[in-house]
Design a protein around this motif. Structure first.
Motif, mmCIF file in Angstrom:
data_model
loop_
_atom_site.group_PDB
_atom_site.id
_atom_site.type_symbol
_atom_site.label_atom_id
_atom_site.label_comp_id
_atom_site.label_asym_id
_atom_site.label_seq_id
_atom_site.Cartn_x
_atom_site.Cartn_y
_atom_site.Cartn_z
ATOM 1 N N SER A 1 43.101 37.887 49.051
ATOM 2 C CA SER A 1 43.013 36.491 48.617
ATOM 3 C C SER A 1 41.755 36.264 47.779
ATOM 4 C CB SER A 1 42.988 35.564 49.830
ATOM 5 O OG SER A 1 41.766 35.701 50.528
ATOM 6 N N GLN A 2 41.778 35.184 47.036
ATOM 7 C CA GLN A 2 40.595 34.793 46.267
ATOM 8 C C GLN A 2 39.424 34.523 47.210
ATOM 9 O OE1 GLN A 2 41.419 31.580 43.542
ATOM 10 N NE2 GLN A 2 43.278 32.568 42.796
ATOM 11 N N GLU B 1 31.175 31.842 44.978
ATOM 12 C CA GLU B 1 32.072 30.732 45.296
ATOM 13 C C GLU B 1 33.506 31.088 44.887
ATOM 14 O OE1 GLU B 1 31.126 27.918 46.858
ATOM 15 O OE2 GLU B 1 29.108 28.765 46.975
ATOM 16 N N VAL B 2 34.467 30.519 45.590
ATOM 17 C CA VAL B 2 35.875 30.731 45.246
ATOM 18 C C VAL B 2 36.133 30.260 43.812
ATOM 19 C CG1 VAL B 2 38.263 30.124 45.823
ATOM 20 C CG2 VAL B 2 36.616 30.576 47.646
ATOM 21 N N MET B 3 35.448 29.215 43.389
ATOM 22 C CA MET B 3 35.616 28.697 42.028
ATOM 23 C C MET B 3 35.246 29.755 40.982
ATOM 24 S SD MET B 3 36.681 26.325 40.101
ATOM 25 C CE MET B 3 36.916 24.966 41.188
ATOM 26 N N ASP B 4 34.266 30.600 41.285
ATOM 27 C CA ASP B 4 33.909 31.677 40.357
ATOM 28 C C ASP B 4 35.071 32.656 40.198
ATOM 29 O OD1 ASP B 4 31.283 30.768 39.828
ATOM 30 O OD2 ASP B 4 30.525 31.769 41.629
ATOM 31 N N SER C 1 28.180 32.463 36.180
ATOM 32 C CA SER C 1 26.853 33.026 35.923
ATOM 33 C C SER C 1 26.945 34.547 35.826
ATOM 34 C CB SER C 1 25.875 32.630 37.034
ATOM 35 O OG SER C 1 26.189 33.330 38.229
ATOM 36 N N GLU C 2 26.004 35.133 35.123
ATOM 37 C CA GLU C 2 25.974 36.594 34.998
ATOM 38 C C GLU C 2 25.803 37.247 36.370
ATOM 39 O OE1 GLU C 2 26.583 38.526 32.280
ATOM 40 O OE2 GLU C 2 27.112 36.627 31.338
ATOM 41 N N SER C 3 25.033 36.610 37.226
ATOM 42 C CA SER C 3 24.817 37.132 38.571
ATOM 43 C C SER C 3 26.129 37.167 39.359
ATOM 44 C CB SER C 3 23.785 36.269 39.297
ATOM 45 O OG SER C 3 23.656 36.670 40.634
ATOM 46 N N ALA C 4 26.909 36.100 39.273
ATOM 47 C CA ALA C 4 28.191 36.049 39.976
ATOM 48 C C ALA C 4 29.160 37.079 39.401
ATOM 49 C CB ALA C 4 28.788 34.649 39.894
ATOM 50 N N LYS C 5 29.156 37.237 38.079
ATOM 51 C CA LYS C 5 30.020 38.253 37.460
ATOM 52 C C LYS C 5 29.645 39.641 37.965
ATOM 53 C CE LYS C 5 30.824 35.929 33.054
ATOM 54 N NZ LYS C 5 30.594 36.011 31.601
ATOM 55 N N TYR C 6 28.358 39.901 38.041
ATOM 56 C CA TYR C 6 27.898 41.212 38.501
ATOM 57 C C TYR C 6 28.337 41.459 39.943
ATOM 58 C CZ TYR C 6 24.885 44.996 39.968
ATOM 59 O OH TYR C 6 24.424 46.181 40.484
ATOM 60 N N ARG C 7 28.127 40.475 40.803
ATOM 61 C CA ARG C 7 28.500 40.645 42.215
ATOM 62 C C ARG C 7 30.005 40.846 42.367
ATOM 63 N NH1 ARG C 7 24.400 36.214 43.647
ATOM 64 N NH2 ARG C 7 26.202 34.897 43.292
ATOM 65 N N MET C 8 30.783 40.088 41.595
ATOM 66 C CA MET C 8 32.234 40.278 41.658
ATOM 67 C C MET C 8 32.624 41.652 41.121
ATOM 68 S SD MET C 8 34.100 36.644 40.811
ATOM 69 C CE MET C 8 33.095 36.160 39.414
#
Length: 92
Positions: A30-31, A41-44, A57-64
């Motif tokens: 799931s998301q 966040e789920v929204m990311d 954010s670049e940080s969120a992209k990296y973590r994902m």
């Protein structure tokens, strides 16, 4: 020169979204699971799937990316071989 950078960045975002789509659609993650494992966040996750890369954010992209690529590495052997081939062809 800036256009080349933006193009490369969008390609990476698109590839990440594709791998994320496989985890969600084929492996039935799931998301919310991806978001929790990534610490975002789920929204990311939703924004990534819907192609709204500029809202992440670049940080969120990296973590994902770290989470998605790790899961993909672990789970890809459970996919049918022809499924992986069709994914490669669709990226060409």
């Amino acid at each position: 020169m800036a256009a080349l950078y933006l193009s490369a960045t969008e390609d990476k975002d698109l590839e990440l979204a594709g791998f994320l789509g496989v985890l969600i659609n084929y492996h039935r993650l799931s998301q919310q699971t991806i978001a929790k494992m990534s610490g975002v966040e789920v929204m990311d996750v939703e924004n990534l799937l819907q192609g709204r890369y500029e809202m992440i954010s670049e940080s969120a992209k990296y973590r994902m990316a770290v989470t998605v690529m790790s899961l993909r590495f672990c789970l890809k052997e459970s996919e049918p071989k022809d499924y992986r081939i069709s994914l490669k062809r669709s990226r060409i």
